[in-house]
Write a protein that holds these residues in place. Structure first.
Motif, mmCIF file in Angstrom:
data_model
loop_
_atom_site.group_PDB
_atom_site.id
_atom_site.type_symbol
_atom_site.label_atom_id
_atom_site.label_comp_id
_atom_site.label_asym_id
_atom_site.label_seq_id
_atom_site.Cartn_x
_atom_site.Cartn_y
_atom_site.Cartn_z
ATOM 1 N N VAL A 152 27.258 55.906 35.017
ATOM 2 C CA VAL A 152 26.959 57.267 34.586
ATOM 3 C C VAL A 152 27.413 58.262 35.645
ATOM 4 N N ILE A 153 28.160 59.266 35.200
ATOM 5 C CA ILE A 153 28.641 60.337 36.065
ATOM 6 C C ILE A 153 27.685 61.523 35.974
ATOM 7 N N ASP A 154 27.291 61.854 34.747
ATOM 8 C CA ASP A 154 26.449 63.018 34.505
ATOM 9 C C ASP A 154 25.811 62.885 33.124
ATOM 10 N N THR A 155 24.770 63.638 32.903
ATOM 11 C CA THR A 155 24.146 63.679 31.582
ATOM 12 C C THR A 155 24.699 64.885 30.837
ATOM 13 N N LEU A 156 25.264 64.643 29.671
ATOM 14 C CA LEU A 156 25.797 65.721 28.846
ATOM 15 C C LEU A 156 24.643 66.493 28.222
ATOM 16 N N VAL A 157 23.722 65.759 27.595
ATOM 17 C CA VAL A 157 22.555 66.380 26.966
ATOM 18 C C VAL A 157 21.465 65.318 26.814
ATOM 19 N N ALA A 158 20.207 65.737 26.937
ATOM 20 C CA ALA A 158 19.082 64.809 26.814
ATOM 21 C C ALA A 158 17.991 65.471 25.980
ATOM 22 N N GLY A 159 16.982 64.684 25.609
ATOM 23 C CA GLY A 159 15.857 65.212 24.843
ATOM 24 C C GLY A 159 16.149 65.364 23.365
ATOM 25 N N LEU A 160 17.098 64.570 22.862
ATOM 26 C CA LEU A 160 17.520 64.667 21.466
ATOM 27 C C LEU A 160 16.790 63.658 20.586
ATOM 28 N N THR A 161 16.710 63.973 19.309
ATOM 29 C CA THR A 161 16.338 62.960 18.332
ATOM 30 C C THR A 161 17.590 62.131 18.059
ATOM 31 N N ARG A 162 17.422 61.011 17.426
ATOM 32 C CA ARG A 162 18.598 60.190 17.089
ATOM 33 C C ARG A 162 19.536 60.956 16.157
ATOM 34 N N ARG A 163 18.981 61.683 15.219
ATOM 35 C CA ARG A 163 19.811 62.440 14.277
ATOM 36 C C ARG A 163 20.624 63.501 15.010
ATOM 37 N N GLU A 164 20.011 64.205 15.951
ATOM 38 C CA GLU A 164 20.739 65.217 16.725
ATOM 39 C C GLU A 164 21.857 64.574 17.541
ATOM 40 N N ALA A 165 21.570 63.441 18.156
ATOM 41 C CA ALA A 165 22.596 62.738 18.935
ATOM 42 C C ALA A 165 23.748 62.304 18.037
ATOM 43 N N LEU A 166 23.428 61.782 16.858
ATOM 44 C CA LEU A 166 24.459 61.364 15.915
ATOM 45 C C LEU A 166 25.337 62.550 15.514
ATOM 46 N N THR A 167 24.724 63.678 15.235
ATOM 47 C CA THR A 167 25.480 64.873 14.847
ATOM 48 C C THR A 167 26.411 65.317 15.967
ATOM 49 N N ILE A 168 25.932 65.312 17.209
ATOM 50 C CA ILE A 168 26.773 65.710 18.349
ATOM 51 C C ILE A 168 27.960 64.762 18.493
ATOM 52 N N LEU A 169 27.707 63.465 18.389
ATOM 53 C CA LEU A 169 28.800 62.490 18.499
ATOM 54 C C LEU A 169 29.823 62.673 17.378
ATOM 55 N N GLN A 170 29.352 62.961 16.172
ATOM 56 C CA GLN A 170 30.269 63.173 15.048
ATOM 57 C C GLN A 170 31.108 64.431 15.259
ATOM 58 N N VAL A 171 30.509 65.479 15.809
ATOM 59 C CA VAL A 171 31.250 66.716 16.079
ATOM 60 C C VAL A 171 32.316 66.474 17.148
ATOM 61 N N ILE A 172 31.958 65.773 18.213
ATOM 62 C CA ILE A 172 32.920 65.466 19.273
ATOM 63 C C ILE A 172 34.093 64.671 18.708
ATOM 64 N N ARG A 173 33.787 63.654 17.906
ATOM 65 C CA ARG A 173 34.843 62.829 17.293
ATOM 66 C C ARG A 173 35.745 63.681 16.403
ATOM 67 N N ARG A 174 35.141 64.536 15.614
ATOM 68 C CA ARG A 174 35.929 65.361 14.692
ATOM 69 C C ARG A 174 36.851 66.311 15.451
ATOM 70 N N ILE A 175 36.335 66.966 16.486
ATOM 71 C CA ILE A 175 37.163 67.890 17.272
ATOM 72 C C ILE A 175 38.333 67.146 17.915
ATOM 73 N N LEU A 176 38.047 66.007 18.537
ATOM 74 C CA LEU A 176 39.113 65.246 19.197
ATOM 75 C C LEU A 176 40.126 64.687 18.206
ATOM 76 N N SER A 177 39.682 64.348 17.002
ATOM 77 C CA SER A 177 40.616 63.813 16.008
ATOM 78 C C SER A 177 41.598 64.892 15.551
ATOM 79 N N TYR A 178 41.176 66.146 15.527
ATOM 80 C CA TYR A 178 42.093 67.231 15.162
ATOM 81 C C TYR A 178 42.995 67.605 16.328
ATOM 82 N N ALA A 179 42.494 67.436 17.546
ATOM 83 C CA ALA A 179 43.276 67.782 18.722
ATOM 84 C C ALA A 179 44.403 66.775 18.966
ATOM 85 N N ASN A 180 44.182 65.542 18.519
ATOM 86 C CA ASN A 180 45.174 64.469 18.703
ATOM 87 C C ASN A 180 45.386 63.729 17.401
ATOM 88 N N PRO A 181 46.126 64.330 16.467
ATOM 89 C CA PRO A 181 46.289 63.674 15.145
ATOM 90 C C PRO A 181 47.082 62.378 15.207
#
Length: 78
Positions: free
Chosen positions: A49-78
């Motif tokens: 571990v280098i750093d904590t991006l975000v903590a104190g999340l519910t599982r649903r919130e964590a899932l949503t954040i991971l899905q957003v990150i994946r979606r942004i990166l998928s558009y940045a590198n088609p």
């Protein structure tokens, strides 16, 4: 609304990390339980571990954040 399982989070983490590797980003995301909540950490390729991006999340919130990150990166590198 269905419950988010650890397996759901593991799959979302793996998917986001695939796009991190594809974009040449040298860090990885790592999802962990912490004090009854969920945290998303930044880790080096070896898993330290280098750093904590975000903590104190519910599982649903964590899932949503991971899905957003994946979606942004998928558009940045088609």
């Amino acid at each position: 609304m269905t419950r988010v399982s650890l397996k759901d989070l593991e799959q979302a983490e793996a998917s986001a990390n695939y796009y991190f590797r594809r974009a040449g980003i040298p860090v990885r995301l790592r999802v962990e339980g912490r004090y009854g909540y969920t945290a998303i950490d930044l880790a080096d390729p070896k898993g330290q571990v280098i750093d904590t991006l975000v903590a104190g999340l519910t599982r649903r919130e964590a899932l949503t954040i991971l899905q957003v990150i994946r979606r942004i990166l998928s558009y940045a590198n088609p």
